[in-house]
Design an enzyme around this catalytic site. Structure first.
Site, PDB file in Angstrom:
ATOM      1  N   CYS A   2      31.258  48.382  45.651  1.00  0.00           N
ATOM      2  CA  CYS A   2      30.804  49.007  47.100  1.00  0.00           C
ATOM      3  C   CYS A   2      29.949  47.321  46.601  1.00  0.00           C
ATOM      4  O   CYS A   2      29.920  47.002  46.344  1.00  0.00           O
ATOM      5  CB  CYS A   2      29.986  49.544  46.430  1.00  0.00           C
ATOM      6  SG  CYS A   2      31.016  51.316  45.970  1.00  0.00           S
ATOM      7  N   ARG A  27      34.528  42.267  47.288  1.00  0.00           N
ATOM      8  CA  ARG A  27      34.280  43.748  46.097  1.00  0.00           C
ATOM      9  C   ARG A  27      35.028  43.912  46.894  1.00  0.00           C
ATOM     10  O   ARG A  27      34.889  45.159  44.901  1.00  0.00           O
ATOM     11  CB  ARG A  27      32.423  43.770  46.195  1.00  0.00           C
ATOM     12  CG  ARG A  27      31.434  42.905  46.075  1.00  0.00           C
ATOM     13  CD  ARG A  27      29.982  43.213  46.169  1.00  0.00           C
ATOM     14  NE  ARG A  27      30.428  43.732  45.296  1.00  0.00           N
ATOM     15  CZ  ARG A  27      29.079  43.291  44.574  1.00  0.00           C
ATOM     16  NH1 ARG A  27      28.842  42.375  43.291  1.00  0.00           N
ATOM     17  NH2 ARG A  27      28.787  44.772  43.421  1.00  0.00           N
ATOM     18  N   TRP A  74      33.085  52.106  48.245  1.00  0.00           N
ATOM     19  CA  TRP A  74      34.487  51.732  48.028  1.00  0.00           C
ATOM     20  C   TRP A  74      34.358  53.204  47.124  1.00  0.00           C
ATOM     21  O   TRP A  74      33.648  53.318  45.394  1.00  0.00           O
ATOM     22  CB  TRP A  74      34.791  50.995  46.533  1.00  0.00           C
ATOM     23  CG  TRP A  74      36.147  50.885  46.062  1.00  0.00           C
ATOM     24  CD1 TRP A  74      37.596  50.404  46.406  1.00  0.00           C
ATOM     25  CD2 TRP A  74      36.081  51.691  44.461  1.00  0.00           C
ATOM     26  NE1 TRP A  74      38.384  49.947  45.152  1.00  0.00           N
ATOM     27  CE2 TRP A  74      37.793  51.111  44.213  1.00  0.00           C
ATOM     28  CE3 TRP A  74      36.320  52.565  43.033  1.00  0.00           C
ATOM     29  CZ2 TRP A  74      38.917  51.443  42.808  1.00  0.00           C
ATOM     30  CZ3 TRP A  74      36.682  52.908  42.436  1.00  0.00           C
ATOM     31  CH2 TRP A  74      37.869  52.307  42.287  1.00  0.00           C
ATOM     32  N   ASN A  98      25.863  51.879  44.945  1.00  0.00           N
ATOM     33  CA  ASN A  98      26.895  51.421  44.543  1.00  0.00           C
ATOM     34  C   ASN A  98      26.975  52.331  42.945  1.00  0.00           C
ATOM     35  O   ASN A  98      25.862  52.166  41.685  1.00  0.00           O
ATOM     36  CB  ASN A  98      26.768  50.329  43.838  1.00  0.00           C
ATOM     37  CG  ASN A  98      27.848  49.334  43.593  1.00  0.00           C
ATOM     38  OD1 ASN A  98      29.063  49.915  42.772  1.00  0.00           O
ATOM     39  ND2 ASN A  98      27.572  47.800  43.162  1.00  0.00           N
ATOM     40  N   GLY A  99      27.859  52.744  41.980  1.00  0.00           N
ATOM     41  CA  GLY A  99      28.044  53.240  41.276  1.00  0.00           C
ATOM     42  C   GLY A  99      27.901  54.908  40.991  1.00  0.00           C
ATOM     43  O   GLY A  99      28.911  54.940  41.828  1.00  0.00           O
ATOM     44  N   GLU A 479      50.210  37.938  33.530  1.00  0.00           N
ATOM     45  CA  GLU A 479      49.120  37.485  34.639  1.00  0.00           C
ATOM     46  C   GLU A 479      50.557  38.158  36.049  1.00  0.00           C
ATOM     47  O   GLU A 479      49.607  38.010  37.212  1.00  0.00           O
ATOM     48  CB  GLU A 479      48.286  36.305  34.240  1.00  0.00           C
ATOM     49  CG  GLU A 479      47.230  36.112  35.176  1.00  0.00           C
ATOM     50  CD  GLU A 479      46.788  37.123  36.000  1.00  0.00           C
ATOM     51  OE1 GLU A 479      45.928  36.462  37.078  1.00  0.00           O
ATOM     52  OE2 GLU A 479      46.295  38.031  35.309  1.00  0.00           O
ATOM     53  N   LYS A 483      49.718  40.152  39.205  1.00  0.00           N
ATOM     54  CA  LYS A 483      48.747  39.264  40.908  1.00  0.00           C
ATOM     55  C   LYS A 483      50.131  39.670  41.493  1.00  0.00           C
ATOM     56  O   LYS A 483      50.153  40.310  42.993  1.00  0.00           O
ATOM     57  CB  LYS A 483      48.797  37.489  41.189  1.00  0.00           C
ATOM     58  CG  LYS A 483      48.631  37.029  39.602  1.00  0.00           C
ATOM     59  CD  LYS A 483      46.761  36.934  41.095  1.00  0.00           C
ATOM     60  CE  LYS A 483      45.779  37.171  40.185  1.00  0.00           C
ATOM     61  NZ  LYS A 483      45.450  38.212  39.606  1.00  0.00           N
ATOM     62  N   GLU A 486      49.177  43.514  42.231  1.00  0.00           N
ATOM     63  CA  GLU A 486      47.925  43.404  43.748  1.00  0.00           C
ATOM     64  C   GLU A 486      48.488  43.376  44.874  1.00  0.00           C
ATOM     65  O   GLU A 486      47.550  44.235  45.855  1.00  0.00           O
ATOM     66  CB  GLU A 486      47.357  42.626  42.444  1.00  0.00           C
ATOM     67  CG  GLU A 486      46.318  43.151  41.022  1.00  0.00           C
ATOM     68  CD  GLU A 486      45.775  41.834  40.702  1.00  0.00           C
ATOM     69  OE1 GLU A 486      44.188  42.112  39.716  1.00  0.00           O
ATOM     70  OE2 GLU A 486      45.446  40.516  40.764  1.00  0.00           O
ATOM     71  N   HIS A 502      64.181  45.238  23.641  1.00  0.00           N
ATOM     72  CA  HIS A 502      63.678  46.595  23.494  1.00  0.00           C
ATOM     73  C   HIS A 502      63.579  47.521  24.406  1.00  0.00           C
ATOM     74  O   HIS A 502      62.408  48.540  24.437  1.00  0.00           O
ATOM     75  CB  HIS A 502      62.786  46.263  22.621  1.00  0.00           C
ATOM     76  CG  HIS A 502      63.275  45.199  21.460  1.00  0.00           C
ATOM     77  ND1 HIS A 502      63.704  45.732  19.840  1.00  0.00           N
ATOM     78  CD2 HIS A 502      63.168  44.173  20.822  1.00  0.00           C
ATOM     79  CE1 HIS A 502      63.826  44.438  18.615  1.00  0.00           C
ATOM     80  NE2 HIS A 502      63.563  43.862  19.905  1.00  0.00           N
ATOM     81  N   LYS A 602      36.967  44.176  43.812  1.00  0.00           N
ATOM     82  CA  LYS A 602      36.430  42.601  43.333  1.00  0.00           C
ATOM     83  C   LYS A 602      35.973  43.059  41.752  1.00  0.00           C
ATOM     84  O   LYS A 602      35.842  41.822  40.533  1.00  0.00           O
ATOM     85  CB  LYS A 602      35.975  41.229  43.844  1.00  0.00           C
ATOM     86  CG  LYS A 602      35.771  39.859  42.997  1.00  0.00           C
ATOM     87  CD  LYS A 602      36.896  39.718  43.377  1.00  0.00           C
ATOM     88  CE  LYS A 602      37.160  37.802  42.777  1.00  0.00           C
ATOM     89  NZ  LYS A 602      37.906  37.356  42.639  1.00  0.00           N
TER      90      LYS A 602
END
Length: 607
Positions: A2, A27, A74, A98-99, A479, A483, A486, A502, A602
């Site tokens: 947001c 964001r 968002w 926002n929140g 990582e 990526k 995402e 395993h 973000k």
């Protein structure tokens, strides 16, 4: 997550509100909207999807007014559509948020019992109705804001305009960031300084629990107990020009190619180029006798922290724990009073990490933070800040923020090793030289761009992808998988290469690319065995290695990308870059929205 922009002033607001929202696109969001006061009444324009749709709506149906609020949403409560888009409004109040309002259900039932009619599925709408009821009871807008905030539970940032009051903008923060901007006969609020950069460089950052009454000529800040307080006004160096893509197709691509420069900027703040001496800001603990360091982070920052653990324990012989921030408090870890807890975050506002920081502080820990935003909540609540110097990162999938975090963690491990006497002078000189060479070698990595683009053709056809690495390459494998997930939406997992037998080996088939990170370090021979095992089962190996590794294993790979030979100490920083590029080119081939991947934000400011 947001974005909020608010203006009370003397010039038309909407164009500047939309520009501020555009600067907050990084964001993450799924709808947007603006509201202004027109002849004293509240008018709104809202649209599902990208801000461009809001701009099209405003072109058809303009919105005048000099006082207004804007928002990128968002979704948390209610589907992403125009009805649920902010601002939410009644006949008296418009609000952006926002929140999360945790007690919204209780408040909604209470307000409905008083005859208020709700139109949305959101938690935010209760704020507008609550303030409207308080105004109807005869309160001034300022008194209604003070009373209303006492009724709200949760983490939030709010901006509010009131019908008939073009001279007034109300705002508050509890757990979510909010900045106040001071202009010439105008005042502004925004989720961060980047949104306000074209409007003013005079910024004040609200403390947690603060709320503000802003008019065209200034602002009065109150703390959580409604006491008048002063918050420092700072000159920010943030430039309105910083968000341009230049000649690059996407922000993510631009930010990947900025890494040699920003890694250099970060390392120069810790490494003296003449003496190669690594120094940290004054620490709140004695590193030479520190019994343990606790590192806490989320997402990409967690993988940076995991790499740092290898360095800190290996070089400084300093015991190190690493926790995912969202689990840290609930694990109820044993923390020694006066110990050091280190928190890693790009934004410095990630709510899980910020909550973990506060928990550690309550337990008597000294607090250090690695952040990219020196004015952030985490930075201001820390005993010491170990700053990255990545500059604004607009692409939602973190790239340059990650490698600068690694650069700071490497510097921390080096300094701790020196203070603890675990490395001799010759070893320290060798490692200092290795650190100093990273920016140049990062440029050499970027020169492999076309080969990585070709390898992406193999990965783009896949449904599942494995990333494997050993030692410090293991967190980089995780990582790399993150990526790819995402921005390309391909299922990918990062594993310690020794764990392949395993379980993950069952997934290997001719249509499963396996990306293997294999610098010629002490783990190379064991990683080479994993390459053989993948090929024996028909897997498609994409190999990242230096010349020695390519000579030994390149013939087993469908694509082998040669990276510069480097000391194993710094290979995690360098090997991060090609996995970013691989994800980027795969996403391009699949036609996804690289800079704004679906469902992601973000800065995650709700738990």
């Amino acid at each position: 997550m947001c974005g909020i922009v608010g203006i009370v002033g003397k010039r038309p607001a909407v164009g500047r509100l939309v520009d501020g929202l555009t600067r907050l696109e990084y964001r993450g969001y799924d709808s947007s909207g603006v509201a202004t006061l027109v002849d004293g009444r509240i008018e709104r324009r809202r649209a599902e999807g990208r801000i461009s749709r809001l701009e099209e709506l405003l072109a058809r149906d303009p919105l005048p007014g000099t006082t207004g609020i804007g928002h990128t949403r968002w979704a948390t409560h209610g589907a992403p559509n125009e009805t649920n888009a902010h601002p939410h409004a009644t006949e008296r109040v418009a609000v952006v948020h926002n929140g999360i309002i945790e007690n919204f259900a209780e408040l909604k039932a209470e307000l409905e019992a008083k005859g208020r009619k709700f139109e949305t599925d959101t938690d935010t709408e209760v704020v507008a109705h609550l303030l409207t009821v308080l105004l109807a009871e005869g309160m001034t807008p300022e008194a209604a804001m003070a009373a209303g905030l006492k009724r709200l539970h949760g983490a939030f940032a709010l901006a509010v305009i009131v019908a008939g009051r073009p001279d007034l903008l109300l705002a508050a923060r509890r757990g979510s960031p909010l900045a106040v901007g001071y202009g010439d006969g105008e005042m502004f609020v925004g989720s961060d300084a980047l949104a306000l950069a074209p409007l003013t460089r005079r910024i004040s950052y609200l403390d947690d629990g603060d709320w503000v009454v802003a008019g065209a000529d200034g602002a009065q800040v109150f703390d959580a107990n409604a006491n008048k307080v002063e918050r420092a006004i700072k000159e920010t160096a943030m430039s309105g020009a910083l968000i341009g893509k230049g000649n690059f197709q996407h922000f993510m691509q631009k930010e990947i190619f900025e890494q040699p420069a920003v890694i250099g900027d970060t390392l120069r703040s810790y490494v003296n180029p003449a003496t190669r001496y690594v120094s940290l800001p004054k620490m709140p603990v004695d590193l030479s006798s520190l019994p343990r360091v606790q590192i806490v982070a989320c997402g990409t920052s967690y993988y940076a922290a995991s790499t740092g653990r290898y360095w800190i324990e290996r070089l400084a012989r300093l015991p190190c724990d690493v926790d995912i921030a969202s689990e840290f408090r609930y694990r109820d870890p044993i923390l020694e009073k006066g110990g050091l807890s280190l928190f890693v975050s790009q934004s410095g506002e990630t709510i899980d990490t910020l909550s973990a920081l506060r928990h550690a502080k309550e337990k008597g820990q000294k607090i250090a933070s690695i952040v990219n935003v020196p004015e952030s909540s985490m930075a201001r609540e820390s005993d010491v800040v170990l700053a990255t110097h990545a500059g604004p990162e607009i692409g939602v999938a973190s790239t340059k923020a990650f490698t600068t975090q690694l650069s700071v963690l490497a510097s921390f491990a080096f300094a701790a090793a020196r203070e603890r006497g675990t490395l001799d002078a010759a070893q320290l000189r060798h490692l200092a030289n290795a650190i100093y060479e990273v920016p140049e070698k990062a440029s050499a990595v970027l020169a492999t761009d076309e080969k990585i683009r070709a390898a992406a053709e193999v990965v783009a056809r896949a449904r599942d992808v494995l990333f494997l690495g050993r030692g410090t390459s293991f967190p980089i494998a995780m990582e790399g998988a993150l990526k790819l997930k995402e921005i390309s939406y391909i299922h990918a997992e990062g594993y310690a290469a020794g764990e392949m037998k395993h379980g993950p080996i069952a997934l290997i088939a001719s249509d499963v690319p396996v990306i293997i990170l294999a610098p010629t370090d002490e783990w190379f021979e064991k990683t080479a065995s994993n390459v053989q095992e993948v090929r024996a089962r028909g897997g498609q190996v994409i190999l990242f290695a230096d010349r020695k590794g390519i000579d030994k294993l390149g013939g087993l790979a469908v694509a082998a990308i040669e990276l510069p030979e480097s000391d194993p100490f710094v290979t995690p920083i360098l090997y991060s870059i090609p996995v970013q590029l691989l994800a980027y080119y795969v996403a391009l081939l699949r036609g996804t929205d690289v800079d704004k991947p679906r469902n992601l934000a973000k800065s995650v400011t709700v738990e």
